[in-house]
Design a protein around this motif. Structure first.
Motif, short mmCIF file in Angstrom:
data_model
loop_
_atom_site.label_atom_id
_atom_site.label_comp_id
_atom_site.label_asym_id
_atom_site.label_seq_id
_atom_site.Cartn_x
_atom_site.Cartn_y
_atom_site.Cartn_z
N LYS A 70 0.86 -1.19 0.00
CA LYS A 70 0.00 0.00 0.00
C LYS A 70 0.89 1.24 0.00
O LYS A 70 1.96 1.27 0.61
CB LYS A 70 -0.89 0.02 1.25
N CYS A 71 0.42 2.26 -0.66
CA CYS A 71 1.15 3.53 -0.74
C CYS A 71 0.83 4.35 0.50
O CYS A 71 -0.34 4.66 0.77
CB CYS A 71 0.73 4.28 -2.00
N SER A 72 1.87 4.73 1.23
CA SER A 72 1.64 5.49 2.46
C SER A 72 1.28 6.95 2.20
O SER A 72 0.88 7.65 3.13
CB SER A 72 2.86 5.39 3.37
N ILE A 73 1.40 7.40 0.95
CA ILE A 73 0.99 8.78 0.61
C ILE A 73 -0.07 8.77 -0.49
O ILE A 73 -0.20 9.72 -1.25
CB ILE A 73 2.21 9.64 0.20
N HIS A 74 -0.83 7.71 -0.56
CA HIS A 74 -1.80 7.52 -1.64
C HIS A 74 -2.68 8.74 -1.87
O HIS A 74 -2.92 9.14 -3.01
CB HIS A 74 -2.66 6.28 -1.38
N ALA A 75 -3.15 9.37 -0.82
CA ALA A 75 -4.05 10.52 -0.96
C ALA A 75 -3.38 11.72 -1.62
O ALA A 75 -4.07 12.56 -2.20
CB ALA A 75 -4.59 10.92 0.42
N VAL A 76 -2.05 11.80 -1.56
CA VAL A 76 -1.33 12.95 -2.12
C VAL A 76 -0.22 12.50 -3.07
O VAL A 76 0.73 13.25 -3.33
CB VAL A 76 -0.75 13.84 -1.00
N ARG A 77 -0.32 11.30 -3.60
CA ARG A 77 0.74 10.76 -4.46
C ARG A 77 0.95 11.65 -5.68
O ARG A 77 0.04 12.35 -6.11
CB ARG A 77 0.42 9.33 -4.86
N GLN A 80 2.28 11.46 -11.56
CA GLN A 80 2.81 10.33 -12.32
C GLN A 80 2.23 9.02 -11.81
O GLN A 80 1.94 8.11 -12.58
CB GLN A 80 4.33 10.32 -12.23
N CYS A 81 2.04 8.93 -10.51
CA CYS A 81 1.46 7.72 -9.91
C CYS A 81 -0.05 7.67 -10.10
O CYS A 81 -0.60 6.62 -10.45
CB CYS A 81 1.79 7.67 -8.42
N SER A 82 -0.71 8.79 -9.86
CA SER A 82 -2.18 8.78 -9.90
C SER A 82 -2.73 8.60 -11.32
O SER A 82 -3.87 8.20 -11.48
CB SER A 82 -2.74 10.05 -9.27
N THR A 83 -1.91 8.87 -12.33
CA THR A 83 -2.40 8.72 -13.70
C THR A 83 -2.05 7.37 -14.32
O THR A 83 -2.53 7.04 -15.41
CB THR A 83 -1.85 9.84 -14.60
N TYR A 84 -1.22 6.57 -13.64
CA TYR A 84 -0.87 5.25 -14.17
C TYR A 84 -2.11 4.36 -14.21
O TYR A 84 -2.89 4.37 -13.27
CB TYR A 84 0.20 4.59 -13.29
N PRO A 85 -2.35 3.60 -15.24
CA PRO A 85 -1.53 3.30 -16.41
C PRO A 85 -1.88 4.14 -17.64
O PRO A 85 -1.51 3.79 -18.76
CB PRO A 85 -1.85 1.84 -16.67
N TRP A 86 -2.58 5.23 -17.45
CA TRP A 86 -3.07 6.01 -18.59
C TRP A 86 -2.04 7.04 -19.05
O TRP A 86 -2.33 8.21 -19.19
CB TRP A 86 -4.40 6.68 -18.23
N TRP A 87 -0.82 6.57 -19.27
CA TRP A 87 0.24 7.44 -19.77
C TRP A 87 0.24 7.41 -21.29
O TRP A 87 0.03 6.35 -21.90
CB TRP A 87 1.60 6.99 -19.27
N PRO A 88 0.48 8.54 -21.93
CA PRO A 88 0.46 8.58 -23.40
C PRO A 88 1.35 7.52 -24.04
O PRO A 88 0.96 6.88 -25.03
CB PRO A 88 0.96 9.99 -23.73
N GLU A 89 2.54 7.31 -23.48
CA GLU A 89 3.46 6.34 -24.10
C GLU A 89 2.98 4.90 -23.97
O GLU A 89 3.47 4.01 -24.66
CB GLU A 89 4.88 6.49 -23.52
N LEU A 90 2.01 4.63 -23.10
CA LEU A 90 1.50 3.28 -22.96
C LEU A 90 0.26 3.01 -23.80
O LEU A 90 -0.26 1.91 -23.80
CB LEU A 90 1.17 2.98 -21.49
#
Length: 137
Positions: A70-77, A80-90
């Motif tokens: 679990k991400c300990s900063i999930h609410a404020v990550r 780059q993290c919050s948009t994964y996997p919807w990255w243009p290069e993917l």
């Protein structure tokens, strides 16, 4: 659907944070921005004004990934993290298929609900903004 496997938070890769994201995370952790930068980030020469998150001690995992995946900063990550996997290069078929096969087990997960197209589009727009900013630097 995210299975909280933590694979996207481990291995080779970089998580870069803007000064705004660093300040938000520092507030969340109840520490000064300077202490946060010194403790949790390192210099990042690729993009001026950005920092890179450190990895965990003796690990290639994100410094904020807990033993429970679990991400300990999930609410404020970072974005780059919050948009994964919807990255243009993917979004190219070959990269998308590799990511599904090797990293993100949430793709086509049997327990996943229907794709929230609006949320995916929102994340892709945010990721595109990040890419455009990075291209300017």
């Amino acid at each position: 659907m995210c299975t909280m496997c933590g694979k996207c938070c481990t291995g080779d890769g970089e998580i870069w944070v803007s000064s705004e994201e660093a300040a938000r995370i520092a507030r969340h952790l109840n520490m000064s921005i300077q202490r946060f930068l010194d403790t949790h980030t390192k210099q990042y020469s690729k993009y001026k004004g950005w920092r890179m998150l450190k990895t965990g001690e003796g690990s290639s995992s994100c410094i904020f990934l807990g033993a429970d995946n679990k991400c300990s900063i999930h609410a404020v990550r970072p974005s780059q993290c919050s948009t994964y996997p919807w990255w243009p290069e993917l979004t190219l078929d070959r990269e998308w298929e590799w990511e599904k096969a090797n990293i993100c087990e949430g793709f086509d997960h049997p327990e996943a609900g229907a794709l929230d197209v609006e949320e995916a589009a929102k994340q892709l727009r945010e990721a595109n903004k990040m890419t455009q900013v990075a291209d300017l630097l």
